[in-house]
Every structure is written in C-alpha cells, then in structure tokens.
Scaffold this active site. Structure first.
Site, PDB file in Angstrom:
ATOM      1  N   PHE A 133     106.028  -3.672 -74.477  1.00  0.00           N
ATOM      2  CA  PHE A 133     105.805  -5.035 -74.978  1.00  0.00           C
ATOM      3  C   PHE A 133     104.524  -5.591 -74.364  1.00  0.00           C
ATOM      4  CE2 PHE A 133     110.693  -5.516 -75.212  1.00  0.00           C
ATOM      5  CZ  PHE A 133     110.708  -4.927 -76.462  1.00  0.00           C
ATOM      6  N   CYS A 135     100.919  -3.899 -74.723  1.00  0.00           N
ATOM      7  CA  CYS A 135      99.581  -3.542 -75.212  1.00  0.00           C
ATOM      8  C   CYS A 135      98.925  -4.778 -75.841  1.00  0.00           C
ATOM      9  CB  CYS A 135      99.708  -2.420 -76.233  1.00  0.00           C
ATOM     10  SG  CYS A 135      98.124  -1.806 -76.764  1.00  0.00           S
ATOM     11  N   CYS A 345      74.193  -9.993 -37.723  1.00  0.00           N
ATOM     12  CA  CYS A 345      73.706 -10.111 -39.101  1.00  0.00           C
ATOM     13  C   CYS A 345      73.769 -11.561 -39.577  1.00  0.00           C
ATOM     14  CB  CYS A 345      74.519  -9.218 -40.029  1.00  0.00           C
ATOM     15  SG  CYS A 345      76.205  -9.797 -40.272  1.00  0.00           S
ATOM     16  N   CYS A 348      78.508 -14.342 -40.990  1.00  0.00           N
ATOM     17  CA  CYS A 348      79.616 -15.267 -40.727  1.00  0.00           C
ATOM     18  C   CYS A 348      79.099 -16.696 -40.575  1.00  0.00           C
ATOM     19  CB  CYS A 348      80.389 -14.840 -39.484  1.00  0.00           C
ATOM     20  SG  CYS A 348      79.364 -14.748 -38.010  1.00  0.00           S
TER      21      CYS A 348
HETATM   22  S1  SF4 Z   1      80.383 -11.483 -36.192  1.00  0.00           S
HETATM   23 FE1  SF4 Z   1      79.032 -12.481 -37.654  1.00  0.00          FE
HETATM   24  S2  SF4 Z   1      76.984 -11.940 -37.001  1.00  0.00           S
HETATM   25 FE2  SF4 Z   1      78.390 -10.549 -35.978  1.00  0.00          FE
HETATM   26  S3  SF4 Z   1      78.484  -8.793 -37.304  1.00  0.00           S
HETATM   27 FE3  SF4 Z   1      80.154 -10.092 -37.925  1.00  0.00          FE
HETATM   28  S4  SF4 Z   1      79.284 -11.366 -39.557  1.00  0.00           S
HETATM   29 FE4  SF4 Z   1      77.573 -10.396 -38.515  1.00  0.00          FE
END
Ligand code: SF4
Ligand SMILES: Cc1cc2nc3c(=O)[nH]c(=O)nc-3n(C[C@H](O)[C@H](O)[C@H](O)COP(=O)(O)O)c2cc1C
Ligand code: SF4
Lengths: 420, 74
Positions: A133, A135, A345, A348
């Site tokens: 019932f 598709c 990086c 966050c």
């Molecule tokens: S904690 Fe933040 S800055 Fe550190 S690796 Fe993770 S995302 Fe990147």
C-alpha cells in the site's frame, strides 16, 4: 555466537536481514543468489497485473562526494506474468526451505482481485504476504499503492479482504506519504494485519539538470515524481517505526525498512521496535555480499553486550521514546572543548557565533590559539559538536540543575492553577 | 546585558519577593513573556519575566509554593 533467528508474526528466518520488495528480488535467480550470500529472507518484487516500465527509472543524490546518499525511482511493480514469478518462488522455496519468502502483492481495491492473487501465491508455499500500500508513483495514479495506502478505510478494508482467505501471516506495508503513519497502521491492525512494515518510498524529484532544464531522471524530456529511499530517509523511517512501536493500538510486529545500510542501522531499528529489517538501496549500491558484514557486526554487538538472542534486542529503546511535552525542561548539558586534540579549524566558533548562542570564545595561551565555552551562556544545543571534524574535541557534559526536574506538561498543569 | 546576566537578575527578583513574604498569586503568559503577580496581604506587585531560564526557575518556585501550601495544616 548469538542466536540471530527471528520470528515475525510466525514468519521464521535464520537472521533479521531480508531484502525488500524491489529490483534485488525481481527473480528466482537473484533471490537464490541472495540466500546463498546470507540474506535471511526476501520480499519478492511486488506481484500484480504485469506493468510496463519506462526508461530511465533511477536517479541518485550524491552529497559531498558520498554517492547514493539518497535514491529515487519511478519503477513500478513486476513486469513479469504471475505464473513466471510463482514458478520461480516454488523453485526457490524448494532450494531454501528455511529462508523466508514473502510475496508482495498489489491489485486494484476489489475483494475478488485480492482473493484471487492471495490464493494463487499461497499455493506455491510462500511464508507470508506483504500488501504493498506504499508505491507512490504510477500505480497510485491507478488507485493502487499509496493512493489506497493513504486512506485508512481502504487499508482496513483491503487487509480484511486478504485476511478472509489468507492462511499465511499478512504484513501490511505502509506509505510514509502521510502525516501520521499510526493512523494507517492502526487501520491495518483493525483489518486483521499480522504485522506492518514501513517505509515504502517518499514522494520525490531527485533534481533538475541545470544545462538542459530536464528533470532527473527524465523520460525523453519529461519527468514525473518518484519515490525516495536510501540513507537519507533513515531518520524518517526510524521515527515512523518508533511511533508505531509505542502506539498501543499498533500491537503487531513491525518489519523496519528505509535507509538501512549496515548492522548498526539494523540494530537501531530493532531497538526501536522492529522485529526484523528489510534492505533495498544498500544492496543495489553494494551488492548482496553486504549481508556478511551485517551478520558479523550484529552478532559481535550482541556477544559484546552478552545478549543471547537478537529477539531480546527488539523494542528495548521504545520506552525511551516519548513526547516533547514529557521531556525534562531542567536537564542541562553544555559543550566542553578539549584543546589538546582540537585542530583550531574554528568551525565550532563560527557555528555558535553565527547560528547559535555566541558562547565559544577564542583566546591565546602562550601564543597558542585556544577555544573555550562560556558555560553559563551555552544552551547545550549540540551544534558545535555536530560540526566539529575531530572526534573527541567537543564533548557534551551534564551540569546538574539547581532546580528539580519538570516537564512542559507538568509545568503547564502547575501554572494552570495560577491563572486567575 | 547578556541573557545569562538578565536571567540571574530576574531570578534574584523572584527570590527577593519570596524572601520578603510575597507569594505568587497569578501567572499570565503572552507574547511578551511571563507576568507574575506577587501578593503579600494587601500589597500587590507584578513582575515581567523575559528570560527562558527565569521562566523555568519561576515554575520551580511555583512547585515549592504549592508543595508548602499542601503541607500547611489548615
Ligand atoms: S573544537 Fe572547534 S576548532 Fe577545534 S577542531 Fe573542533 S570544531 Fe575545530
Ligand atoms: C527501484 C525500486 C523499486 C521498488 N519497487 C518496489 C516494489 O515493487 N514494491 C514495494 O513494496 N516496494 C518497492 N520499493 C521500495 C523498497 O522496497 C523499500 O521500501 C524502499 O526502497 C526503502 O528501503 P531502502 O532505503 O533500503 O531502499 C522499490 C524501491 C526501489 C528503489
Ligand atoms: S552547544 Fe550550542 S550553544 Fe553551546 S557552545 Fe555549542 S553551539 Fe554554542
């Protein structure tokens, strides 16, 4: 070695891994090879009046280099005559008497049509029936598939007609193209279903070609909506399984389908109330042999947890699935950053700064860039941990609340005494 | 003021009223937040609570007050 055998509404199979009704179960040749590879059961490609297909039929959505994150099809049910399929089912069942073969069925919503096909497929010794019932394309335009699967009365009535003559367990396969799947699941149970399965595919259009402006896929320059499945639909399917599992009126076993690609996905469906699982896209992407890892992985997981039988896993997480109004408003978690593993990086920080609560501070210590969460402003949304590319760099930790637990529902009932 | 500081401030106001003998008489919630009417004999004050944290806190205080009233012999 844990016992992987399952019993789904009386349908027994050597393990919980079944192939879903789809191209992988199109013929006896394929199903027999699948059983040799280790699949415990197969739901045969839906039987009914043989249809005509178009070309092309499939499209997939890649996401950031991950091929087949989602899969879209405009294929219909079997295009082979019933007798051809039945002969192959008979032969396959003879070779693999202990594996589960379920016949998926779809006919027009008429009592005599259901009676006719049920009698014919049961005569060749299938272990159960699955009523399609779900598709969403092509067949639905003819009043079948999801067109009848979206109307609880039609689900109930057709299930009832099947149960009038069926001698094997009847699984009703539900469409996700509905606001509340428990409505149709309840209807199936009222009609006498022995089990329900979900989900069939979700209405979709895979894309538009930016050069030609054709739809993807297209049939000589024209497109039509298809059905979406594969990894992208897993969360939708898992929720639908869970909603049915915790609904006391859906008191029949559930066969879980939708985006299951490995043993972990399968275990999640089992924990959320599925007695077994069905797989289509992952088998189409990687071949039948994926079941070996699924069996090994599930077995090792059960052994590791000291669980003797896979059936003991079924539904363990269902009591933990509740309504939003019953969640504790005063439960607190906050993010914590481990600068020893962080690679700076700053994803966050950007995520929190731009789209959450601006509480990840950047600073330097002995010339080294560092990050710190201002806990008092952190709402514990998880976003930073979700975007962080480094395992273990961000953990979410509980901070005991100074006030006692209180749910939204409790709060509202308390406050109602103070509305004057 | 940060949300956190504002919530601390609002919770302190709630505590202060309760400490000086006020009891919550009524609660009204609308688009502008929560309006709490405190009463102490003939005295009547209204506090507008803006922050989510303080609204959660106020509910905890309501629970305390309700439990205390249930305990108080008539
Ligand atoms: S904690 Fe933040 S800055 Fe550190 S690796 Fe993770 S995302 Fe990147
Ligand atoms: C190409 C294709 C054809 C399908 N045909 C059928 C079918 O004939 N009957 C049916 O019940 N489901 C059919 N399905 C749906 C699958 O059985 C399954 O419900 C869905 O693909 C979700 O599982 P997955 O995410 O593992 O693919 C088909 C799916 C695909 C991709
Ligand atoms: S959990 Fe949310 S609010 Fe807290 S630091 Fe991470 S992104 Fe910001």
């Amino acid at each position: 070695m844990a016992d992987l055998r399952i019993d789904l509404a009386g349908i027994k199979s050597p393990n919980p891994f079944w192939l879903a009704s789809a191209p992988p179960t199109n013929s006896g040749y394929q199903v027999q090879r699948a059983f040799e590879a280790g699949w415990g059961g197969a739901v045969w490609k839906t039987l009914g009046e043989p249809i005509l297909n178009v070309s092309s039929r499939f499209a997939a959505v890649s996401f950031n280099g991950q091929r087949v994150a989602g899969f879209n099809n405009i294929e219909l049910i079997t295009d082979r005559p019933l007798e051809v399929n039945l002969n192959e089912i008979l032969e396959t069942k003879k070779r693999f008497p202990n594996h589960a073969i379920i016949a998926s069925l779809m006919v027009e919503p008429q009592q005599e049509k259901w009676h006719e096909i049920v009698k014919k497929v049961e005569a060749v010794g299938v272990d159960g029936l699955e009523l399609n019932f779900g598709c969403p394309h092509g067949m639905a335009e003819r009043g079948m598939g999801s067109a009848s699967g979206q109307v609880p009365e039609l689900v109930e009535k057709q299930t009832y007609w099947v149960k009038e003559v069926a001698r094997t367990p009847v699984i009703v396969k539900l469409t996700p193209n509905i606001t509340d799947i428990t409505m149709t699941a309840e209807a199936a149970v009222r009609g006498g279903a022995d089990a329900v399965s979900m989900i069939n595919t979700i209405n979709s259009l895979a894309g538009v070609d930016l050069d030609t402006w054709n739809t993807v896929p297209h049939v000589g320059g024209k497109g039509a909506h298809g059905g979406y499945c594969g990894p992208a639909v897993k969360p939708i399917a898992l929720n639908m399984v869970a909603e049915c599992a915790r609904n006391p009126l859906v008191n029949v076993p559930i066969s879980g389908i939708g985006g299951i690609s490995n043993w972990r996905d399968a275990a999640e469906f089992l924990l959320m109330g599925a007695t077994g699982v069905q797989v289509c896209t992952a088998a189409m992407h990687h071949g039948f042999s994926i079941v070996e890892d699924m069996i090994d992985g599930l077995n090792n997981y059960l052994d590791g947890k000291g669980i003797a039988s896979v059936m003991d896993l079924v539904g363990q997480s269902v009591p933990r699935y509740s309504n939003w109004g019953d969640l504790d408003l005063n439960y607190n978690i906050v993010a914590q950053i481990n600068n020893d593993v962080c690679i700076n990086c700053n994803k966050c920080h950007i995520a929190c700064e731009d789209t959450s609560h601006q509480c990840i501070d950047l600073y330097t210590e002995s010339g080294r860039p560092m990050l710190k969460v201002r806990e008092q402003d952190c709402v514990g949304c998880n976003l930073c941990a979700i975007v962080c590319p480094v395992d273990g760099a961000i953990s979410m930790v509980e901070r005991k609340s100074t006030i006692p637990p209180m749910t939204w529902n409790e709060r509202q009932s308390l406050i109602s005494n103070f509305i004057r | 003021m940060s949300d956190h500081l504002l919530s601390l401030d609002e919770m302190k106001q709630v505590d202060d009223y309760i400490a000086s003998g006020f009891k919550v008489h009524s609660v009204r919630e609308n688009l502008s937040g929560m309006f709490v009417e405190f009463k102490r004999q003939e005295e009547d004050v209204c506090l507008q609570i803006l922050t989510a944290e303080a609204r959660k806190y106020l509910a905890a205080k309501l629970l305390e007050q309700t439990l205390k009233q249930e305990e108080t012999p008539i």
